[in-house]
Design an enzyme around this catalytic site. Structure first.
Site, PDB file in Angstrom:
ATOM      1  N   GLU A  12       8.271   5.609   8.627  1.00  0.00           N
ATOM      2  CA  GLU A  12       7.418   5.728   9.732  1.00  0.00           C
ATOM      3  C   GLU A  12       8.327   6.005  10.896  1.00  0.00           C
ATOM      4  OE1 GLU A  12       4.239   3.194  10.787  1.00  0.00           O
ATOM      5  OE2 GLU A  12       3.572   3.972  12.607  1.00  0.00           O
ATOM      6  N   ASN A  49      -4.498   7.610   9.463  1.00  0.00           N
ATOM      7  CA  ASN A  49      -4.194   6.142   9.219  1.00  0.00           C
ATOM      8  C   ASN A  49      -4.970   5.156   9.736  1.00  0.00           C
ATOM      9  OD1 ASN A  49      -1.899   4.195   8.338  1.00  0.00           O
ATOM     10  ND2 ASN A  49      -2.047   3.763  10.652  1.00  0.00           N
ATOM     11  N   GLU A  50      -5.228   4.068   9.216  1.00  0.00           N
ATOM     12  CA  GLU A  50      -6.025   2.971   9.968  1.00  0.00           C
ATOM     13  C   GLU A  50      -7.017   3.348  10.957  1.00  0.00           C
ATOM     14  OE1 GLU A  50      -3.221  -0.037  10.701  1.00  0.00           O
ATOM     15  OE2 GLU A  50      -2.823  -0.647   8.695  1.00  0.00           O
ATOM     16  N   TYR A  76      -0.699  -7.284   4.577  1.00  0.00           N
ATOM     17  CA  TYR A  76       0.527  -7.889   4.948  1.00  0.00           C
ATOM     18  C   TYR A  76       0.183  -9.433   5.165  1.00  0.00           C
ATOM     19  CZ  TYR A  76       2.101  -3.230   6.709  1.00  0.00           C
ATOM     20  OH  TYR A  76       2.302  -1.808   6.798  1.00  0.00           O
ATOM     21  N   GLU A 134       0.221   0.455   2.218  1.00  0.00           N
ATOM     22  CA  GLU A 134       1.026  -0.259   2.958  1.00  0.00           C
ATOM     23  C   GLU A 134       0.818  -1.654   2.472  1.00  0.00           C
ATOM     24  OE1 GLU A 134       0.795  -0.214   7.221  1.00  0.00           O
ATOM     25  OE2 GLU A 134       0.457   1.853   7.196  1.00  0.00           O
ATOM     26  N   GLN A 148       8.181  -1.253   5.082  1.00  0.00           N
ATOM     27  CA  GLN A 148       8.477   0.186   5.087  1.00  0.00           C
ATOM     28  C   GLN A 148       9.833   0.162   4.309  1.00  0.00           C
ATOM     29  OE1 GLN A 148       8.179   1.845   8.876  1.00  0.00           O
ATOM     30  NE2 GLN A 148       5.977   1.095   9.236  1.00  0.00           N
TER      31      GLN A 148
END
Ligand code: AHR
Length: 505
Positions: free
Chosen positions: A28, A175-176, A247, A295, A355
């Site tokens: 990113e 994204n999101e 995460y 992710e 990432q």
């Protein structure tokens, strides 16, 4: 000593084939992932394109496949046209997502050239901006990137020096979009309609593109599951994947729960599978939507948010953001997350470690200086190399331990993969106990396995040990002693809090 953990392997009982895309990653425009990460003109190891060859070498060794780009939150404010054409004519822009200045010295053409240098296993996975842009910009990007020649946009690409189309086959529709932090955040209904219209238009250009609709940005979102259901009701026949993001971090010193993070990941995956199949059933569709876990990682998000509050950034270029320095404990947890993905390889067919360089990454760099491996590099590289083939159904009978977050949890977390060509079997196993060894016995039914090729372990007497600029090789895997293959029984002792890879040939 703890009771022995056991499981049985049989080549007749399988989960599914591992998609090479399970070992994807993510680049990113965030912090120093691109600039000073993969791209640093003037670095002694930089090639003519400004790509750091030392970093490229580490990326190859890591074994990543699909590399998602250019974001992330960044994509929701991104104009792809800013990143093509002569570099010195490209505009500087405010990046609202990370409160940085984007110079656009690296863009689409540089990304494709980077993938080529990584090697044939590297595949593009491009996100389109559905936050501040829409259908038109997405199809224009697709035409610029993929149309051979003879239109204004494809000829513009050729004039920019890229004669051959980029052949981008895998696309993320935003994204999101469920996250209030996302520039251009939408409701599920708004996003579902936009994703469907974008998908329809992209398929008009090329019916074979593979499309990922945004799922929830975490399982803890208040809209989780309802979001997926609404979005899929609009897009079911038009997309191939729904995305998941997760995460994990150790909070309040609760290491036992942190070590059990994969319990959450597995049940997240199973809930999304159930939601996809529920919508499929309602639509009486024979189509199957797979999962793109695009992710996932350990991320000390609570710490990085605090850093930003304490020190508001003044639109810097490539600031040091989200540069988590991972411990051996973090690497063991990352190993269990890999095991969770492999255990669901029948439905998770794309996954991206978020990432790749510097930003919550397995590879770190110093400007003008060296590149090195974080602790998390090792489980990922081993799984990407040896976790190929068919996942075997592993049902563990394990002693348990108590966790505050997940209740009674197995000490052993494991999976196994069989290479159908060679017949070799690789077992990946984690002992979640912080202080006790875990004896392991694996019964092997119906295999022709003669020897243990290796048993590699990542563990350390200091659970907070890590690799740093000054001590880049503090933590590395070692060979286990005393692992045996006795007829049809594999026996090993798993060190406390360890990641293990046992290869049988
Ligand atoms: O990977 C870091 C950020 O996490 C991404 O930009 C965003 O998609 C997610 O919230």
């Amino acid at each position: 000593m703890t009771r022995t953990a056991r499981f049985t392997l049989d080549p007749a009982f399988t989960i599914g084939d591992v998609s090479p895309r399970l070992f994807g990653s993510f680049v990113e425009h965030l912090g120093r992932c691109v600039y000073d990460g993969i791209h640093e003109p003037g670095h002694p190891a930089a090639d003519e394109a400004g790509l750091r060859t030392d970093v490229l070498e580490l990326i190859r060794e890591l074994g990543v496949t699909a590399i998602r780009y250019p974001g992330g939150n960044f994509v929701s404010g991104y104009r792809w046209e800013d990143g093509v054409g002569p570099v010195d004519e490209r505009p500087r822009r405010l990046d609202l997502a990370w409160r940085s200045t984007e110079t656009n010295r690296f863009g689409l053409s540089e990304y494709i050239a980077f993938l080529k240098k990584v090697g044939p296993q590297a595949e593009p996975m491009m996100a389109v901006n559905l936050g501040t842009r829409g259908v038109r910009e997405a199809i224009e990007l697709q035409e610029y990137a993929n149309h051979p020649a003879g239109t204004e946009l494809s000829d513009r690409r050729i004039a920019h020096g890229d004669k051959d189309p980029f052949g981008i086959g895998l696309w993320c529709l935003g994204n999101e979009m469920d996250g209030p932090w996302q520039t251009g955040h939408k409701t599920a209904e708004e996003y579902g309609r936009l994703a469907a219209e974008t998908a329809r238009a992209m398929r008009q250009i090329d019916p074979s593109v593979e499309l990922v609709a945004c799922g929830s940005s975490s399982r803890s979102m208040p809209t989780f599951a309802a979001w997926e259901a609404t979005v899929l009701a609009e897009t079911y026949d038009l997309v191939d994947y729904v995305s998941l993001h997760a995460y994990y971090e150790e909070l309040d010193g609760d290491r036992d729960s942190f070590l059990a993070s994969a319990v959450d990941m597995e049940s997240f995956i199973e809930s999304v599978v159930a939601t996809c199949d529920h919508i499929g059933a309602r639509l009486k569709s024979s189509r199957r939507i797979n999962l793109s876990f695009d992710e996932w990682n350990v991320w000390y998000m609570s710490r990085s948010q605090k850093a930003t509050e304490d020190n508001p950034l003044d639109w810097p270029e490539a600031p040091r953001l989200l540069e988590d320095n991972y411990t051996v404990t973090d690497a063991v947890v990352l190993g269990t997350l890999l095991i969770a993905l492999l255990r669901h390889a029948d439905r998770v067919t794309v996954a991206c470690l978020a990432q790749l360089v510097n930003v919550i990454a397995p590879i770190m760099t110093e400007p003008g200086g060296p590149a090195w491996k974080q602790t998390t590099f090792f489980p990922f590289a081993q799984a990407a190399q040896h976790g190929r083939g068919r996942v075997l159904d592993v049902r563990v009978d394990s002693p348990t331990y108590r966790t505050a977050k997940y209740g009674e949890t197995d000490l052993l977390h494991a999976t196994a993969v069989r290479d159908p060509e060679t017949g070799a079997v690789t077992v990946f196993a984690v002992n979640r106990s912080q202080d006790e060894e875990l004896p392991l016995e694996v019964a092997l039914h119906g295999f022709d396995l003669a020897k243990i090729a290796e048993h590699r372990v990542l563990a350390d007497s200091d659970p907070d040990a890590r690799n740093t600029l000054t001590e880049p090789d503090r933590v590395t895997p070692h060979q286990a002693q005393d692992t045996t293959l006795d007829g049809a029984v594999l026996r090993a002792t798993l060190e406390p809090m360890s990641w293990n890879m046992i290869r049988l040939t």
